[in-house]
Design a protein around this motif. Structure first.
Motif, PDB file in Angstrom:
ATOM      1  N   ASP A 116       0.829  -1.192   0.000  1.00 22.01           N
ATOM      2  CA  ASP A 116       0.000   0.000   0.000  1.00 22.01           C
ATOM      3  C   ASP A 116       0.873   1.256   0.000  1.00 22.01           C
ATOM      4  O   ASP A 116       2.036   1.241   0.421  1.00 22.01           O
ATOM      5  N   GLY A 118       0.091   5.649   0.942  1.00 18.74           N
ATOM      6  CA  GLY A 118      -0.897   6.615   1.400  1.00 18.74           C
ATOM      7  C   GLY A 118      -0.822   7.864   0.545  1.00 18.74           C
ATOM      8  O   GLY A 118       0.146   8.075  -0.191  1.00 18.74           O
ATOM      9  N   GLU A 119      -1.854   8.673   0.628  1.00 20.55           N
ATOM     10  CA  GLU A 119      -1.879   9.964  -0.062  1.00 20.55           C
ATOM     11  C   GLU A 119      -2.384  11.007   0.931  1.00 20.55           C
ATOM     12  O   GLU A 119      -3.441  10.828   1.538  1.00 20.55           O
ATOM     13  N   THR A 131      -0.337  17.915  -2.156  1.00 22.53           N
ATOM     14  CA  THR A 131      -0.734  16.510  -2.219  1.00 22.53           C
ATOM     15  C   THR A 131       0.531  15.687  -2.437  1.00 22.53           C
ATOM     16  O   THR A 131       1.291  15.953  -3.368  1.00 22.53           O
ATOM     17  N   ASP A 182     -12.476   7.011   9.225  1.00 23.43           N
ATOM     18  CA  ASP A 182     -13.624   6.299   8.650  1.00 23.43           C
ATOM     19  C   ASP A 182     -14.932   6.718   9.313  1.00 23.43           C
ATOM     20  O   ASP A 182     -15.784   5.889   9.654  1.00 23.43           O
ATOM     21  N   ARG A 258      -9.200   3.747   6.529  1.00 19.42           N
ATOM     22  CA  ARG A 258      -8.903   4.030   5.124  1.00 19.42           C
ATOM     23  C   ARG A 258      -8.928   5.523   4.803  1.00 19.42           C
ATOM     24  O   ARG A 258      -8.193   5.985   3.942  1.00 19.42           O
ATOM     25  N   GLU A 259      -9.806   6.257   5.477  1.00 19.89           N
ATOM     26  CA  GLU A 259      -9.945   7.704   5.241  1.00 19.89           C
ATOM     27  C   GLU A 259      -9.711   8.432   6.556  1.00 19.89           C
ATOM     28  O   GLU A 259     -10.326   8.097   7.577  1.00 19.89           O
ATOM     29  N   HIS A 261      -9.072  12.303   8.576  1.00 18.17           N
ATOM     30  CA  HIS A 261      -9.071  13.762   8.603  1.00 18.17           C
ATOM     31  C   HIS A 261      -8.604  14.202   9.984  1.00 18.17           C
ATOM     32  O   HIS A 261      -9.104  13.706  11.005  1.00 18.17           O
ATOM     33  N   ASP A 285      -5.716  15.741   5.385  1.00 19.57           N
ATOM     34  CA  ASP A 285      -6.567  14.660   4.893  1.00 19.57           C
ATOM     35  C   ASP A 285      -5.676  13.584   4.288  1.00 19.57           C
ATOM     36  O   ASP A 285      -4.716  13.891   3.579  1.00 19.57           O
ATOM     37  N   ARG A 287      -5.661   9.285   2.692  1.00 15.25           N
ATOM     38  CA  ARG A 287      -6.390   8.073   2.299  1.00 15.25           C
ATOM     39  C   ARG A 287      -5.385   7.017   1.881  1.00 15.25           C
ATOM     40  O   ARG A 287      -4.260   7.324   1.458  1.00 15.25           O
ATOM     41  N   VAL A 288      -5.761   5.766   2.025  1.00 14.28           N
ATOM     42  CA  VAL A 288      -4.888   4.670   1.631  1.00 14.28           C
ATOM     43  C   VAL A 288      -5.068   4.377   0.145  1.00 14.28           C
ATOM     44  O   VAL A 288      -6.163   4.526  -0.419  1.00 14.28           O
TER      45      VAL A 288
END
Length: 306
Positions: A116, A118-119, A131, A182, A258-259, A261, A285, A287-288
């Protein structure tokens, strides 16, 4: 076999071990392109022709590796991480043998796994939008301050620059972090809040046990202390209890999802895989990106059987 080696000579102490790796890798009939990065290199340009190669080797520190892995996200070309930096924590997290000949053998065997990434995104206090990819860890608070202090001294002191930086900031600011993972919200106070794809730290210590790079999740790690000295206890327990099942990790709490903030009570610096950004932020923020990168592994890697 056609290989591309992307090397950042500015990483770490400028080791020439990557050339020893190249000699061990090549056999009759092979083709190898060595691409040397300069100060103005752009990750997307460095891998513009990635699909024309059988293997890509990334040689550099964690920042170089993270940028290029993110640029290669979604590609089917296998990537080998070669440790040429100061800490080389991404390479340590993958768990391959570090010797040039051993890594060359792993590349020739071609055993791979999908890991995986992340971003992370944020808008700085000056209005600049960011980003970036996360291969290892991103953070706000003490860790970013330590990175900022350590960077000028890494060429001289190596990994010791991080510990010297910690000693120079014994009472960092305590922040309130409002963390939504999440859809579930938590409020915690501490000196740092990290978003991790891997929790591997210096000396092979895991800040939060059980964090893997192939589980489809990111982890939020909060350092719930008021003084840098209070981190000695969780680091000490990490040496003697790597699983974390017996002694745990005092002053450290983790969430997984997964998400993510994160809202921060006051603007603080942000670092991503060792790169510190000049502007400060109040919200992050992340996310995977599941199974985003195909990575070469050897039999020593904890991901070899996945």
């Amino acid at each position: 076999m056609r290989s591309l080696i992307i090397h950042n000579p500015q990483s770490g102490f400028g080791s020439d071990a990557v050339y020893e790796f190249e000699r061990a890798l090549l056999e009759g009939g092979d083709e190898c392109v060595m691409r040397i990065m300069d100060d103005s290199w752009i990750p997307q340009q460095a891998v513009f022709d990635a699909e024309s190669f059988d293997r890509i080797i990334i040689s550099g520190g964690d920042g170089t590796v993270a940028h290029l892995m993110y640029a290669l996200r979604g590609s089917s070309v296998p990537v080998c991480v070669f440790p040429s930096g100061t800490a080389n924590l991404i390479c340590a997290s993958i768990g391959n043998a570090h010797e040039p000949a051993a890594l060359a053998l792993a590349v020739r065997r071609g055993h791979t796994t999908k890991l995986d990434l992340g971003e992370i995104s944020w808008i700085s206090e000056t209005g600049v939008a960011h980003t970036h990819g996360i291969a290892l860890m991103a953070g706000s608070g003490l860790d970013a301050q330590l990175m900022r202090t350590a960077i000028p001294h890494k060429k001289i002191f190596g990994e010791a620059a991080y510990f010297t930086a910690a000693l120079s900031n014994l009472t960092p600011d305590v922040q309130t972090f409002t963390i939504t993972v999440d859809g579930i919200t938590y409020e915690r106070q501490g000196i740092a809040c990290l978003i991790a794809n891997s929790a591997k730290f210096q000396a092979d210590i895991e800040l939060l046990p059980g964090v893997r790079m192939d589980d489809g999740l990111l982890s939020v790690i909060v350092l719930e202390t008021k003084m840098t000295a209070e981190l000695v206890k969780p680091l000490f327990t990490g040496i003697f209890d790597r699983s974390g099942k017996t002694l745990g990790r005092p002053h450290i709490e983790g969430f997984h999802g997964r998400e993510i903030h994160i809202e921060i009570s006051s603007p603080i610096p942000v670092e991503v895989d060792g790169e510190v950004f000049p502007d400060e932020a109040r919200a992050l923020d992340a996310r995977v990106l599941p199974k985003a990168c195909t990575v070469i592994v050897d039999s020593m890697s904890p991901y070899a059987q996945q």
